[in-house]
Design a protein around this motif. Structure first.
Motif, short mmCIF file in Angstrom:
data_model
loop_
_atom_site.label_atom_id
_atom_site.label_comp_id
_atom_site.label_asym_id
_atom_site.label_seq_id
_atom_site.Cartn_x
_atom_site.Cartn_y
_atom_site.Cartn_z
N SER A 18 0.82 -1.21 0.00
CA SER A 18 0.00 0.00 0.00
C SER A 18 0.85 1.26 0.00
CB SER A 18 -0.96 0.00 1.19
OG SER A 18 -0.23 0.07 2.38
N GLU A 19 2.10 1.19 0.51
CA GLU A 19 2.97 2.37 0.52
C GLU A 19 3.42 2.75 -0.89
OE1 GLU A 19 6.18 1.78 3.20
OE2 GLU A 19 4.85 1.51 4.92
N ASP A 20 3.48 1.78 -1.79
CA ASP A 20 3.94 2.05 -3.15
C ASP A 20 2.88 2.68 -4.02
OD1 ASP A 20 5.88 -1.02 -3.24
OD2 ASP A 20 6.38 0.97 -2.47
N GLU A 21 1.62 2.61 -3.65
CA GLU A 21 0.54 3.16 -4.46
C GLU A 21 0.47 4.67 -4.27
OE1 GLU A 21 -2.22 -0.80 -3.92
OE2 GLU A 21 -2.97 1.13 -3.28
N PRO A 22 0.41 5.43 -5.38
CA PRO A 22 0.31 6.89 -5.25
C PRO A 22 -1.03 7.31 -4.69
CG PRO A 22 0.12 6.22 -7.54
CD PRO A 22 0.42 4.98 -6.75
N GLU A 23 -0.98 8.38 -3.93
CA GLU A 23 -2.20 8.92 -3.35
C GLU A 23 -2.83 9.89 -4.34
OE1 GLU A 23 -1.90 10.24 0.71
OE2 GLU A 23 -3.36 11.80 0.31
N ALA A 24 -4.06 9.68 -4.70
CA ALA A 24 -4.74 10.54 -5.66
C ALA A 24 -5.22 11.81 -4.95
CB ALA A 24 -5.92 9.81 -6.27
N THR A 25 -4.76 12.96 -5.44
CA THR A 25 -5.21 14.23 -4.88
C THR A 25 -5.54 15.17 -6.03
OG1 THR A 25 -2.97 15.10 -4.78
CG2 THR A 25 -3.81 14.07 -2.79
N ASP A 26 -6.52 16.01 -5.84
CA ASP A 26 -6.88 17.04 -6.81
C ASP A 26 -6.39 18.35 -6.25
OD1 ASP A 26 -7.89 18.74 -8.65
OD2 ASP A 26 -9.99 18.42 -8.13
N ARG A 27 -5.32 18.86 -6.83
CA ARG A 27 -4.71 20.07 -6.30
C ARG A 27 -5.42 21.31 -6.80
NH1 ARG A 27 1.60 19.48 -6.68
NH2 ARG A 27 1.40 21.50 -5.72
N GLY A 28 -6.29 21.22 -7.79
CA GLY A 28 -7.04 22.39 -8.26
C GLY A 28 -6.16 23.44 -8.88
N THR A 29 -6.36 24.67 -8.47
CA THR A 29 -5.57 25.79 -8.97
C THR A 29 -4.72 26.34 -7.82
OG1 THR A 29 -7.47 27.23 -8.61
CG2 THR A 29 -7.15 26.39 -10.83
N TYR A 30 -3.44 26.54 -8.09
CA TYR A 30 -2.49 26.80 -7.02
C TYR A 30 -1.19 27.35 -7.57
CZ TYR A 30 -0.37 22.76 -9.06
OH TYR A 30 0.21 21.92 -9.98
N ILE A 31 -0.35 27.84 -6.69
CA ILE A 31 1.07 28.07 -6.94
C ILE A 31 1.79 27.45 -5.75
CG2 ILE A 31 2.92 29.74 -7.30
CD1 ILE A 31 0.78 31.74 -8.28
N SER A 32 2.81 26.65 -6.02
CA SER A 32 3.48 25.91 -4.96
C SER A 32 4.97 25.87 -5.22
CB SER A 32 2.93 24.47 -4.93
OG SER A 32 3.54 23.73 -3.92
N GLY A 33 5.74 25.85 -4.16
CA GLY A 33 7.18 25.71 -4.29
C GLY A 33 7.78 25.31 -2.96
N THR A 34 8.95 24.70 -3.00
CA THR A 34 9.67 24.34 -1.79
C THR A 34 10.66 25.47 -1.50
OG1 THR A 34 9.42 22.00 -2.27
CG2 THR A 34 11.13 22.61 -0.67
N VAL A 35 10.41 26.18 -0.41
CA VAL A 35 11.22 27.34 -0.02
C VAL A 35 12.12 26.91 1.13
CG1 VAL A 35 11.19 29.71 0.81
CG2 VAL A 35 9.37 28.91 -0.73
N ASP A 36 13.42 26.84 0.86
CA ASP A 36 14.38 26.41 1.88
C ASP A 36 13.87 25.18 2.63
OD1 ASP A 36 16.20 28.34 1.18
OD2 ASP A 36 15.59 29.74 2.75
N SER A 37 13.49 24.15 1.89
CA SER A 37 13.07 22.83 2.40
C SER A 37 11.65 22.78 2.95
CB SER A 37 14.04 22.32 3.48
OG SER A 37 15.34 22.25 2.97
#
Length: 189
Positions: A18-37
């Motif tokens: 079950s850990e190998d299966e991707p989790e389905a998510t609907d992110r919709g409309t967004y802006i995202s980034g990893t800022v300093d981790s």
């Protein structure tokens, strides 16, 4: 005993599968980034009677996109803001990443700038800003049915906005894995 071991092995196998299966998510409309981790994923908001909210201005070839951390109160929390200049996003050859004749900037703020004395006061403020003219990597991947999608990464410098204009090369955040999907309106004026 064999029965107990068999059950334990089956349970271990099922938990690993079950850990190998991707989790389905609907992110919709967004802006995202990893800022300093730290992942900073903000959602698109559109404001009524405000023409600058997530709009492509066809005559000036300007695109203004934004997303906010707090849907209830946009003056608190953070925001992402993308500005694309001199590019007709509806006619651009995609994916678009050649910023030699056009430019773009992305601003991020989550109130970290409040701790800097240069950023306070009336008509003053600061954001961390990355620019294609200063090394920001930005790729527009698709523009379909009034949705624009892309990726970005780079170094964002503390920048004074409003009356306190400055760019501090020593105060910055590193942004990686940035991506966005925003629904935009078209303004022909």
């Amino acid at each position: 005993m064999k029965y107990s071991i068999t059950i334990v092995l089956i349970l271990i196998f099922m938990s690993c599968a079950s850990e190998d299966e991707p989790e389905a998510t609907d992110r919709g409309t967004y802006i995202s980034g990893t800022v300093d981790s730290k992942v900073e994923n903000y959602q698109q908001l559109n404001f009524e009677n405000v023409n600058t909210s997530n709009t492509f201005f066809s005559k000036s070839k300007e695109t203004w996109l934004q997303a906010y951390e707090n849907k209830e109160e946009t003056s608190t929390g953070g925001h992402w803001r993308i500005r694309i200049h001199d590019l007709n996003i509806l006619k651009a050859s995609l994916p678009y990443s050649d910023w030699s004749t056009t430019s773009a900037s992305i601003a991020w703020d989550n109130n970290l700038t409040d701790k800097d004395n240069r950023c306070g006061g009336i008509d003053a403020g600061c954001e961390f800003i990355g620019s294609t003219e200063k090394g920001l990597k930005l790729i527009i991947k698709s523009v379909t049915d009034n949705y624009i999608e892309g990726e970005f990464s780079g170094r964002f410098y503390l920048t004074g906005v409003g009356f306190s204009r400055f760019r501090d090369e020593d105060t910055y955040v590193n942004v990686s894995g940035g991506n966005f999907r925003i629904k935009f309106s078209l303004d022909d004026n």
